[in-house]
Design an enzyme around this catalytic site. Structure first.
Site, PDB file in Angstrom:
ATOM      1  N   ILE A 159     -80.925 -10.390 -42.963  1.00 17.07           N
ATOM      2  CA  ILE A 159     -82.205  -9.757 -43.259  1.00 17.07           C
ATOM      3  C   ILE A 159     -82.328  -9.641 -44.768  1.00 17.07           C
ATOM      4  O   ILE A 159     -81.329  -9.667 -45.485  1.00 17.07           O
ATOM      5  CB  ILE A 159     -82.356  -8.372 -42.570  1.00 17.07           C
ATOM      6  CG1 ILE A 159     -81.180  -7.455 -42.905  1.00 17.07           C
ATOM      7  CG2 ILE A 159     -82.472  -8.533 -41.064  1.00 17.07           C
ATOM      8  CD1 ILE A 159     -81.281  -6.076 -42.249  1.00 17.07           C
ATOM      9  N   ASP A 160     -83.557  -9.534 -45.252  1.00 19.05           N
ATOM     10  CA  ASP A 160     -83.802  -9.531 -46.689  1.00 19.05           C
ATOM     11  C   ASP A 160     -83.078  -8.391 -47.392  1.00 19.05           C
ATOM     12  O   ASP A 160     -82.809  -7.339 -46.796  1.00 19.05           O
ATOM     13  CB  ASP A 160     -85.308  -9.390 -46.972  1.00 19.05           C
ATOM     14  CG  ASP A 160     -86.113 -10.566 -46.462  1.00 19.05           C
ATOM     15  OD1 ASP A 160     -85.529 -11.643 -46.266  1.00 19.05           O
ATOM     16  OD2 ASP A 160     -87.334 -10.395 -46.270  1.00 19.05           O
ATOM     17  N   LYS A 161     -82.832  -8.600 -48.675  1.00 24.05           N
ATOM     18  CA  LYS A 161     -82.172  -7.594 -49.505  1.00 24.05           C
ATOM     19  C   LYS A 161     -82.835  -6.225 -49.376  1.00 24.05           C
ATOM     20  O   LYS A 161     -82.171  -5.208 -49.175  1.00 24.05           O
ATOM     21  CB  LYS A 161     -82.186  -8.046 -50.967  1.00 24.05           C
ATOM     22  CG  LYS A 161     -81.680  -6.997 -51.952  1.00 24.05           C
ATOM     23  CD  LYS A 161     -81.816  -7.470 -53.387  1.00 24.05           C
ATOM     24  CE  LYS A 161     -81.380  -6.379 -54.363  1.00 24.05           C
ATOM     25  NZ  LYS A 161     -81.521  -6.812 -55.776  1.00 24.05           N
ATOM     26  N   ARG A 262     -93.265 -10.530 -43.540  1.00 18.87           N
ATOM     27  CA  ARG A 262     -93.965 -10.277 -44.796  1.00 18.87           C
ATOM     28  C   ARG A 262     -95.063 -11.318 -45.027  1.00 18.87           C
ATOM     29  O   ARG A 262     -96.190 -10.972 -45.436  1.00 18.87           O
ATOM     30  CB  ARG A 262     -92.956 -10.280 -45.949  1.00 18.87           C
ATOM     31  CG  ARG A 262     -91.876  -9.211 -45.776  1.00 18.87           C
ATOM     32  CD  ARG A 262     -90.672  -9.441 -46.672  1.00 18.87           C
ATOM     33  NE  ARG A 262     -91.006  -9.282 -48.080  1.00 18.87           N
ATOM     34  CZ  ARG A 262     -90.148  -9.550 -49.066  1.00 18.87           C
ATOM     35  NH1 ARG A 262     -88.932 -10.013 -48.806  1.00 18.87           N
ATOM     36  NH2 ARG A 262     -90.525  -9.364 -50.316  1.00 18.87           N
TER      37      ARG A 262
END
Length: 351
Positions: A159-161, A262
């Site tokens: 998953i994204d930072k 997003r």
């Protein structure tokens, strides 16, 4: 003898899942041939040793079952090849970084990742990542663990930072292959909670649009509704709570493209709150007057990242075949912003 095949590429490295998959369906005319030799002629740059190792590790399935290297392919076989195509990490340095482990057994680790932590080392992030932390954790469990075993240990998705929430890691190769297959077959349950700009006309909906890297700005991803670039991507959303200017939604993923939620929310005019990549770090809905702007800036200060949390994760256990389900608490920063919007809208309603 002439042979005909249907070869289909699925997934890409621009994906939350870290495995590519090649599917080969042999339609007719295939003489019996050892599978390792067959795949050597089909996979560019592959060595026989690498293919044989992949077969031994159950990264090659024929008709949904693992086979031996001496298996002979035949007409009607459906061959699935999993391959880790993400950037190689030459060395993982174990680092003593706290981990929020929600569950662990001999096969899997379930970790609740905080916002701000990168999942694995890469360009610009050589250390301080989740993988570094897991390497240290495993080293404490087994001081004699081989260093090569720590490199990219069991990472099947990410998953994204700046997204918080649940992530599963495999503790052995069988678990890794089993979980990878579930991600590719879109059978893993993933439910995200997001705060997005604007109000919705409907209570729920589905976004279907390819997602891929931006053609000019390679750090960004974008939606390609016509399917001319990128890979297929499907996001289901449902309204949970409305705040006039922003909306709390749940998003369920069928596919796991990088930045998918997003990008899809931006596509339909609802960028994530404080998403600095996709236009959510400014006032998108509402008149820009002093008090309102100050309120929004205060919200940005409370939640200094895109308001996205991986809340639920469900899959079939790779060893027991039991249904596993995990749920994480909403992080403090998102809770604080949501409560602030509740009070703001409640106050406005009574003015």
């Amino acid at each position: 003898m002439k042979q005909e095949e249907n070869i289909e590429e699925i997934e890409s490295s621009d994906s939350e899942e870290l495995y590519e998959k090649l599917v080969i369906t042999i339609t007719k005319g295939q003489e019996p041939l050892r599978i390792d030799k067959f795949l050597m002629s089909r996979i560019e740059g592959a060595t026989r040793n690498k293919i044989q190792q992949g077969i031994d590790d159950e990264m090659v399935l024929v008709n949904e079952k693992p086979v031996k290297n001496n298996y002979k392919v035949k007409t009607g076989d459906r061959i699935v090849v999993y391959d880790d195509r993400s950037p190689e990490i030459s060395e993982i340095i174990p680092e003593n970084i706290p981990l929020n482990i929600q569950y662990e057994d001999d096969d899997i680790l379930i970790i609740n990742k905080p916002a701000g932590m990168v999942v694995h080392p890469g360009s610009g992030n050589p250390n301080g990542t989740l993988v570094n932390a897991v390497a240290y954790y495993l080293q404490q469990q087994n001081p004699n663990i081989d260093e090569t075993e720590l490199n990219r240990f069991g990472l099947v998705h990410r998953i994204d930072k700046n997204t918080s929430g649940l992530l599963v890691m495999a503790k052995n190769k069988h678990a890794m292959t089993h979980l990878a297959k579930q991600f590719f077959d879109h059978t893993v349950h993933r439910r995200y909670i997001a705060l997005v700009w604007g109000d919705f006309d409907t209570e729920e909906g589905t976004v279907i649009a390819h997602v891929g890297r931006h053609l000019r700005f390679r750090k960004l991803f974008t939606a390609y509704p016509d399917g001319d670039h990128g890979k297929d991507a499907i996001t289901h959303y449902k309204v949970l709570e409305r705040f006039n200017y922003v909306t709390l939604v749940e998003c369920r993923l069928e596919t796991g493209r990088t930045h998918q939620i997003r990008v899809h929310m931006q596509l339909i005019g609802h960028p994530l709150f404080n998403d600095d990549f996709y236009g959510g770090d400014r006032i998108v809905k509402g008149t820009v007057f002093t008090k309102y702007k100050q309120f929004v800036d205060n919200c940005f200060e409370l939640c200094q990242r895109q308001a996205l949390h991986a809340k639920e994760l469900g899959f079939i256990h790779p060893a027991t075949n039991e249904k596993m389900f995990f749920e994480s608490e909403m992080p403090e920063d998102m809770n604080a912003v949501i409560e602030k919007w509740r009070k703001y809208i409640g106050h406005k309603a009574h003015e």
